[in-house]
Design an enzyme around this catalytic site. Structure first.
Site, PDB file in Angstrom:
ATOM      1  N   PHE A   1       0.837  -1.140   0.155  1.00 35.00           N
ATOM      2  CA  PHE A   1       0.071  -0.068  -0.087  1.00 35.00           C
ATOM      3  C   PHE A   1       0.933   1.365  -0.010  1.00 35.00           C
ATOM      4  O   PHE A   1       0.963   2.112   0.873  1.00 35.00           O
ATOM      5  CB  PHE A   1      -0.978  -0.314   1.216  1.00 35.00           C
ATOM      6  CG  PHE A   1      -1.708  -1.308   1.320  1.00 35.00           C
ATOM      7  CD1 PHE A   1      -2.844  -1.628   0.735  1.00 35.00           C
ATOM      8  CD2 PHE A   1      -1.357  -2.137   2.235  1.00 35.00           C
ATOM      9  CE1 PHE A   1      -3.828  -2.684   0.692  1.00 35.00           C
ATOM     10  CE2 PHE A   1      -2.348  -3.387   2.645  1.00 35.00           C
ATOM     11  CZ  PHE A   1      -3.235  -3.543   1.766  1.00 35.00           C
TER      12      PHE A   1
ATOM     13  N   ASP B   1       1.119  -1.268  -4.745  1.00 33.54           N
ATOM     14  CA  ASP B   1      -0.126  -0.479  -4.785  1.00 33.54           C
ATOM     15  C   ASP B   1      -0.905  -0.729  -5.721  1.00 33.54           C
ATOM     16  O   ASP B   1      -0.547  -1.254  -7.027  1.00 33.54           O
ATOM     17  CB  ASP B   1       0.408   1.118  -4.679  1.00 33.54           C
ATOM     18  CG  ASP B   1      -0.983   1.792  -4.120  1.00 33.54           C
ATOM     19  OD1 ASP B   1      -0.710   2.068  -2.924  1.00 33.54           O
ATOM     20  OD2 ASP B   1      -2.025   2.102  -4.513  1.00 33.54           O
ATOM     21  N   SER B   2      -2.264  -0.613  -5.727  1.00 32.34           N
ATOM     22  CA  SER B   2      -3.353  -0.929  -6.592  1.00 32.34           C
ATOM     23  C   SER B   2      -3.419   0.224  -7.770  1.00 32.34           C
ATOM     24  O   SER B   2      -3.963   0.028  -8.633  1.00 32.34           O
ATOM     25  CB  SER B   2      -4.658  -1.435  -5.925  1.00 32.34           C
ATOM     26  OG  SER B   2      -5.186  -0.374  -5.258  1.00 32.34           O
TER      27      SER B   2
ATOM     28  N   ALA C   1      -2.965  -5.984  -3.223  1.00 31.01           N
ATOM     29  CA  ALA C   1      -2.428  -6.592  -1.922  1.00 31.01           C
ATOM     30  C   ALA C   1      -2.418  -7.853  -1.735  1.00 31.01           C
ATOM     31  O   ALA C   1      -1.626  -8.705  -1.475  1.00 31.01           O
ATOM     32  CB  ALA C   1      -2.148  -5.519  -0.894  1.00 31.01           C
TER      33      ALA C   1
ATOM     34  N   CYS D   1      -5.720   2.541  10.160  1.00 28.20           N
ATOM     35  CA  CYS D   1      -6.137   4.009  10.102  1.00 28.20           C
ATOM     36  C   CYS D   1      -7.765   3.982  10.293  1.00 28.20           C
ATOM     37  O   CYS D   1      -8.365   4.869  10.021  1.00 28.20           O
ATOM     38  CB  CYS D   1      -5.706   4.746   8.985  1.00 28.20           C
ATOM     39  SG  CYS D   1      -6.507   4.166   7.347  1.00 28.20           S
TER      40      CYS D   1
END
Ligand code: SAH
Length: 393
Positions: free
Chosen positions: A225, A247-248, A277, A337
């Site tokens: 990420f 990362d996508s 991921a 988060c």
């Protein structure tokens, strides 16, 4: 003046200066306050408790502006914004950094307003109907207090719907470039102001990037990420042996590559993987790849408490794979988060992941959002980012 009368026994929370009043705490509304306008908060015994913004569509029916009897006007917002910026003066090292969060909504006593500074541009997000109602005053105060005229609005979050507000993005005033250069920790980053995620850069990880960089010397790093390469660039600057960034988002990786070149790290061995991921980590496990340090900084899997179970499975999945991909003596840096996942639950998920991976691990450090994203003692909900640095041994 329109009034909100609290139910008997519900005054306690307002007394403790929590900024939210939920609809269930309200006995009655006197008058017909429009969305976002100010209301006086009155206890069941007739006592005055303060002034808040009325939000008829949201379960959070009132967000408090003040617990005193004062005018909510230009001067009020000038003072609140000035105080918010002064609160950060001790951490704003202008020689090295040019990007910070200046206003962190409720935690800075301006509910629903987020302001990030990127060099000479301010990016604002207005997330509550109260801040929307006072938008012109807030913008004037921002310009006056910061001396910055370049303001770009990114009020494009779903939470606005709960407040009965439509999305809004665009230039508020001044000149807004598509991209801007910022300095952070001795590095430069390109921030895409207009089309990027969030307000452009994950400022909440600034301190953590510094902390993690210390572990990267001569190590093989996997940055999952990676977004525009925040952790990867710091790793390169701290002489990582090899870095893999996953990362996508193709756009984020393209910026990450430009950030790497901008900082003169073109010679580092760096592999870029665009993709999911969950699949990418599985593939690397099947290929028996190993790393010395794995960073997992996923997006918010649990935006609210309702998503916790599914989110917990997703966190466990990536952390399990993270542990498996580590060499003995390797380090897992793992974040959440999600406001809905508390620190203790997160630690339990990581612990379960280590068990299932057959790994014994210890915690070296606990991480948190940076101090320009403060958490008010009266508003614990303001704390959302938590991280662990674990040693697999
Ligand atoms: N570590 C970054 C911030 C990460 S933000 C920094 O310090 O700047 C989360 C990132 O996860 C975003 O870049 C997003 O594109 C990416 N992402 C979201 N879902 C993903 C998935 N399923 N697989 C891979 N990347 C994903």
């Amino acid at each position: 003046m329109n009034k909100v009368i609290l139910k008997a026994g519900k005054e306690k929370i307002v007394n403790r200066h929590h900024p939210w009043i939920f609809s269930g705490a309200i006995d009655s509304v006197i008058g017909d306050p429009e969305n976002g306008s100010q209301v006086h908060i009155i206890g069941s015994n007739g006592n005055f408790f303060g002034i808040g913004a009325f939000s008829p569509y949201s379960q959070i029916r009132v967000r408090m502006w003040t617990f005193e009897n004062e005018k909510i006007d230009q001067e009020f917002f000038d003072k609140r914004i000035d105080r918010s910026i002064k609160r950060r003066s001790y951490l704003m090292d202008k020689d090295h950094d040019s990007a910070w969060r200046l206003i962190h909504a409720e935690s800075d006593q301006i509910p629903g307003l987020i302001v990030d500074q990127y060099s000479d541009v301010l990016v604002v997000q207005i997330l509550s109907s109260g801040s929307e109602f006072y938008r012109p005053l807030l913008m004037d105060s921002l310009r006056k207090v910061t001396g910055i005229n370049n303001i770009y609005e990114r009020s494009d979050l779903d939470v606005r719907k709960l407040e009965g507000l439509k999305e809004r993005t665009g230039t508020v005033s001044g000149n807004i470039p598509q991209e801007i250069l910022i300095n952070e920790g001795g590095y430069q980053f390109i921030v895409d102001l207009q089309s990027s995620q969030k307000t452009g850069f994950y400022l909440d990880q600034r301190i953590n990037r510094r902390i993690i960089a210390e572990y990267c010397n001569n190590k093989d790093i996997l940055d999952v990420f990676s977004f525009t390469g925040g952790f990867s660039i710091y790793a390169a600057g701290n002489n990582a042996k090899k870095i893999v960034s996953l990362d996508s988002s193709a756009e984020a990786l393209a910026l990450a590559k430009r950030n790497q070149a901008l900082n003169g790290f073109s010679n580092n061995e760096h592999e870029w993987i665009e993709g999911d991921a969950f699949q990418g980590l599985r593939k690397m496990r099947d290929q028996n790849r190993k790393f010395d340090l794995v960073i997992l900084d996923p997006p918010k899997f649990a935006p609210t408490a309702a998503h916790v179970d599914r989110a917990a499975r997703a966190y466990k999945d990536i952390n399990l794979l993270g542990f498996k991909l580590l060499n003995p003596g390797g380090i897992l840096v793992t974040f959440s988060c999600s406001g809905g996942i508390h620190e203790s639950l997160f630690q339990k998920i990581v612990s379960d992941a280590a068990l299932d991976a057959g790994a014994y691990a210890t915690i070296l450090e606990r991480l948190f959002q940076g101090p320009d994203h403060p958490v008010s003692l009266t508003f614990p909900e303001g704390g959302y980012l938590k991280g662990l640095i674990c040693l697999k041994n």
